[in-house]
Design a protein around this motif. Sequence first.
Motif, PDB file in Angstrom:
ATOM      1  N   SER A  10      19.306  -9.074 -76.934  1.00  0.00           N
ATOM      2  CA  SER A  10      19.673  -7.785 -76.856  1.00  0.00           C
ATOM      3  C   SER A  10      18.358  -6.638 -76.789  1.00  0.00           C
ATOM      4  O   SER A  10      17.184  -7.190 -76.476  1.00  0.00           O
ATOM      5  CB  SER A  10      20.167  -7.250 -78.288  1.00  0.00           C
ATOM      6  N   ASP A 110      16.178 -13.125 -85.180  1.00  0.00           N
ATOM      7  CA  ASP A 110      15.472 -12.251 -84.201  1.00  0.00           C
ATOM      8  C   ASP A 110      14.215 -12.334 -84.098  1.00  0.00           C
ATOM      9  O   ASP A 110      13.708 -12.363 -83.033  1.00  0.00           O
ATOM     10  CB  ASP A 110      15.960 -10.814 -84.414  1.00  0.00           C
ATOM     11  N   ASN A 431      24.420 -10.129 -80.419  1.00  0.00           N
ATOM     12  CA  ASN A 431      24.671  -9.160 -79.395  1.00  0.00           C
ATOM     13  C   ASN A 431      25.326  -7.845 -79.581  1.00  0.00           C
ATOM     14  O   ASN A 431      25.630  -6.920 -78.961  1.00  0.00           O
ATOM     15  CB  ASN A 431      25.068  -9.856 -77.960  1.00  0.00           C
ATOM     16  N   ALA A 432      25.557  -7.815 -80.895  1.00  0.00           N
ATOM     17  CA  ALA A 432      26.088  -6.632 -81.420  1.00  0.00           C
ATOM     18  C   ALA A 432      25.890  -6.578 -83.118  1.00  0.00           C
ATOM     19  O   ALA A 432      26.463  -6.300 -83.908  1.00  0.00           O
ATOM     20  CB  ALA A 432      27.650  -6.677 -81.404  1.00  0.00           C
ATOM     21  N   LEU A 467      29.602  -3.047 -77.135  1.00  0.00           N
ATOM     22  CA  LEU A 467      28.418  -3.231 -77.768  1.00  0.00           C
ATOM     23  C   LEU A 467      27.724  -4.656 -77.160  1.00  0.00           C
ATOM     24  O   LEU A 467      26.788  -4.926 -76.371  1.00  0.00           O
ATOM     25  CB  LEU A 467      28.046  -3.161 -79.249  1.00  0.00           C
ATOM     26  N   GLN A 468      28.774  -5.581 -77.074  1.00  0.00           N
ATOM     27  CA  GLN A 468      28.571  -6.917 -76.617  1.00  0.00           C
ATOM     28  C   GLN A 468      28.405  -7.193 -74.930  1.00  0.00           C
ATOM     29  O   GLN A 468      27.611  -7.664 -74.600  1.00  0.00           O
ATOM     30  CB  GLN A 468      29.404  -7.848 -77.159  1.00  0.00           C
ATOM     31  N   THR A 470      27.333  -4.464 -73.209  1.00  0.00           N
ATOM     32  CA  THR A 470      26.086  -3.907 -72.786  1.00  0.00           C
ATOM     33  C   THR A 470      24.811  -4.505 -73.119  1.00  0.00           C
ATOM     34  O   THR A 470      23.699  -4.129 -72.615  1.00  0.00           O
ATOM     35  CB  THR A 470      26.351  -2.393 -73.036  1.00  0.00           C
ATOM     36  N   THR A 471      24.817  -5.674 -73.871  1.00  0.00           N
ATOM     37  CA  THR A 471      23.603  -6.317 -74.433  1.00  0.00           C
ATOM     38  C   THR A 471      23.097  -6.824 -73.080  1.00  0.00           C
ATOM     39  O   THR A 471      23.746  -7.449 -72.383  1.00  0.00           O
ATOM     40  CB  THR A 471      24.011  -7.292 -75.483  1.00  0.00           C
TER      41      THR A 471
END
Length: 472
Positions: A10, A110, A431-432, A467-468, A470-471
């Motif tokens: 992301s 992350d 990814n969200a 959100l997912q 556009t990651t």
Amino acid sequence: MKRVGKRLLSFTAACVLTMGVFAGAGCSKYHSRMDKNGNITLSFWSIYPEGDENYKWTLNLIDRFEKENPNIKINYTGISFWDYFTKITTSMTDRSGPDIYLQTIKDTGDRARGGVSMNLKPYLDETINEDCFYAADLDPMKYEDGLYGVPYALDNRVLYYNVDILNQLKDTTDADWKATKAGKKSDTTITGKPSDLVGEDGNVRAPETYDELMAYTQLLTKEKDGKITQLGFDVNVGNCTIVNFVWAKGGEFFTEDEKPAVTTDPGVREGFETWYEIAKVNSTAKVNAFIDTAGDSAENLFWSKKVGMMISTNEIPWKNDKLSEENKLLLGAAPIPYDRVEENHYNFTGGFSLEVTTRIEQDDPLVPEAAMKFVKYLCSEEIQKEVLTESSNMPANINVYDELFSEITDPAKRVVLEEMNHRKAYDYIYNAPNWWGEVQIALTEYVSGKKDLDEALQMAQKSIETLQATTI
């Protein structure tokens, strides 16, 4: 919590990766944390700044560690919780950042992917190892074959109640219960005054189902001159979250392959409906006016003995201990209602991890060993007991719980300890990561009447899908 698999970075994680590479590249022997005499100086950051009630305790922990390890010095920086996570993220771009730091458990992966936090697995030993912690807390800290943090302090959510206020229900009748909004539902479980309402101790028990919570809320709310003077319960008092309502209905927000299931999982729909029903037991305008009298925190109304019940975090019984006798509550605690379906018995949890920067791997091998010695010290049974008694957080080291149960007799505190076995974190979706905010926005739209249930669920579903998608 589901194990997060490998996927495209992301934007946030990509930034973290950049920070990690930048930070690691800037380290050299010239900036060694160990002097020519073998003395090591490390920096440690956490959320207890000067003036916080836990600041002096933290300094005391460090002082004791340094006396046991005279060649290791810990320089401590405490930063307010509300500023901490912004500052620590920024600090990762330069050498002035901390060597050891408190972080949130859910997103440790992350920092592992971004090369920010160091793999701690090689440094675990017989004193502190993976067997010392709940598996559910370790899972989000794992990446590939490594472990990039260890749990330090945990929390949970419990239903607390003022025993004196709940005892007002002793004088209610079958007709009172049937006349409540919960009693009038077509599928209600309220058929009259519960036969087991009063326990062996002579006190009214906590509600065990959401229908009972609705009925308690209505029966315990008092008004005078059109204004609420006593509130049974409200979702805005304490630390209440929709996830518990969804879990109690057997729902999950995501499928096993981490696709949003907001519109397809019936438990999510039922959770939203239940939240709405309880939020609408009393007039929204009257409840808001009542809550406005609380000042900075709606929880003040519970402590001022004007609210019968609230869902809140684990420190409440320990906070009650610190009150003067005239202000202390006759406090009860119970699981958050799960409709007596044991497999749906959960309470929302979070927690803090201890992590170490990868920057110190550029230094002498004795430096990361020293950092891990401090981390393991903070996770030791002795210090973990103090995490509870001094900071009112729940210990992450599971080996202390048998001793705590043998020492603690207060019924409310024992409920908090018992509920540690039912903790559950909401899904961390790589990814969200901010999906939870989208659900909350949709829920607010639903409760306010701006969206109907289907519209609210579709709104949350589409927002998460966006959100997912556009990651990068």
